[in-house]
Design a protein around this motif. Structure first.
Motif, PDB file in Angstrom:
ATOM      1  N   GLU A 141      -0.038  -0.910   6.126  1.00 47.33           N
ATOM      2  CA  GLU A 141      -0.424  -2.323   6.163  1.00 47.33           C
ATOM      3  C   GLU A 141      -0.808  -2.734   7.585  1.00 47.33           C
ATOM      4  O   GLU A 141      -0.194  -2.266   8.564  1.00 47.33           O
ATOM      5  N   ARG A 174       0.818  -1.197   0.000  1.00 44.77           N
ATOM      6  CA  ARG A 174       0.000   0.000   0.000  1.00 44.77           C
ATOM      7  C   ARG A 174       0.864   1.263   0.000  1.00 44.77           C
ATOM      8  O   ARG A 174       1.944   1.289   0.587  1.00 44.77           O
ATOM      9  N   GLN A 175       0.344   2.296  -0.653  1.00 44.94           N
ATOM     10  CA  GLN A 175       1.068   3.563  -0.709  1.00 44.94           C
ATOM     11  C   GLN A 175       1.321   4.116   0.689  1.00 44.94           C
ATOM     12  O   GLN A 175       2.386   4.665   0.971  1.00 44.94           O
ATOM     13  N   THR A 196       2.977  -1.172  -6.124  1.00 46.26           N
ATOM     14  CA  THR A 196       2.236  -0.233  -5.290  1.00 46.26           C
ATOM     15  C   THR A 196       0.736  -0.281  -5.576  1.00 46.26           C
ATOM     16  O   THR A 196       0.317  -0.318  -6.731  1.00 46.26           O
ATOM     17  N   VAL A 197      -0.053  -0.283  -4.504  1.00 45.00           N
ATOM     18  CA  VAL A 197      -1.511  -0.218  -4.610  1.00 45.00           C
ATOM     19  C   VAL A 197      -2.002   0.866  -3.658  1.00 45.00           C
ATOM     20  O   VAL A 197      -1.304   1.242  -2.718  1.00 45.00           O
ATOM     21  N   PRO A 198      -3.204   1.406  -3.902  1.00 48.71           N
ATOM     22  CA  PRO A 198      -3.720   2.433  -2.992  1.00 48.71           C
ATOM     23  C   PRO A 198      -3.980   1.857  -1.599  1.00 48.71           C
ATOM     24  O   PRO A 198      -4.171   0.653  -1.430  1.00 48.71           O
ATOM     25  N   GLY A 199      -4.002   2.737  -0.615  1.00 54.15           N
ATOM     26  CA  GLY A 199      -4.330   2.301   0.740  1.00 54.15           C
ATOM     27  C   GLY A 199      -3.406   2.899   1.772  1.00 54.15           C
ATOM     28  O   GLY A 199      -2.436   3.594   1.446  1.00 54.15           O
ATOM     29  N   GLN A 206       1.891   2.465   3.342  1.00 52.01           N
ATOM     30  CA  GLN A 206       3.011   1.730   3.918  1.00 52.01           C
ATOM     31  C   GLN A 206       4.334   2.300   3.429  1.00 52.01           C
ATOM     32  O   GLN A 206       5.278   2.477   4.204  1.00 52.01           O
TER      33      GLN A 206
END
Length: 206
Positions: free
Chosen positions: A197, A148-149, A191-194, A151
């Protein structure tokens, strides 16, 4: 133990050596070669993959390549051989293949063991040279692990905190990349949104 999602090029010399040693320890944990750290939160995302050991090997190769680029000598033979990331070149001197030893082939339990007591789990062992020669080439690829971004942003803040104490000259690049949303990540991750972690143990002193 800290297994950085950030690209190892951000690390100072001390941090790179620590990352290598801690990732080697994580490799031993995932291979069943040590009983410590088995529940460490930094291992969660590796355990959640279909092939945790292959993912850890790919993680170690990323650190090794960065060390080599800096002229350091990290022993590549300590990395368990495994499938590569898509587009990744094999290391020139890859380490041993590891094969699982069936329980029936493991050492018998001591005579003093209680009846019905669980036997110790079979541990992997390094394949011999003939076994490696006969092995079928591994054509699989290691899937990327999402991170997650939030993180990445948290790790950048944590590493900035450490670099200010150990290597202030390296802070400006990391701060600029964080500020401009262009953080580089370890090649094992995507990378994924969020946010941060759920396995991360967030420090409150940053």
């Amino acid at each position: 133990m800290r297994l950085w999602s950030l690209h190892p090029s951000y690390l100072d010399a001390k941090g790179l050596v620590a990352a290598w040693r801690e990732a080697l320890l994580a490799q031993k944990v995932l291979a069943g070669a040590t009983h410590g750290y088995r529940q460490h939160p930094q291992l969660v995302r590796f355990r959640d993959t279909d092939e945790p050991r292959a993912a850890m090997s790919a993680f170690l190769r990323g650190i090794h390549r960065e060390a080599t680029a800096r002229g350091y000598t990290f022993d590549v033979e300590k990395i368990i051989r495994g499938p590569l990331l898509a587009g990744e070149a094999e290391l020139t001197e890859p380490g041993p293949d590891w094969i699982d030893v069936p329980e029936s082939a493991s050492s018998p339990a001591p005579a003093t063991a209680a009846v019905g007591e669980d036997a110790a789990p079979a541990r992997p062992r390094a394949a011999s040279a003939p076994e490696r020669a006969q092995a079928t080439p591994d054509t699989r690829t290691v899937p990327l692990i999402p991170v997650r971004q939030g993180q990445l942003d948290y790790e950048a803040e944590l590493l900035t905190f450490k670099l200010r104490l150990r290597a202030p000259k390296l802070v400006s690049r990391l701060e600029a990349d964080l500020r401009n949303a262009r953080l580089e990540i370890h090649p094992l991750f995507t990378t994924v949104p969020g946010g941060i972690e759920p396995w991360e143990k967030v420090r409150d002193d940053l």
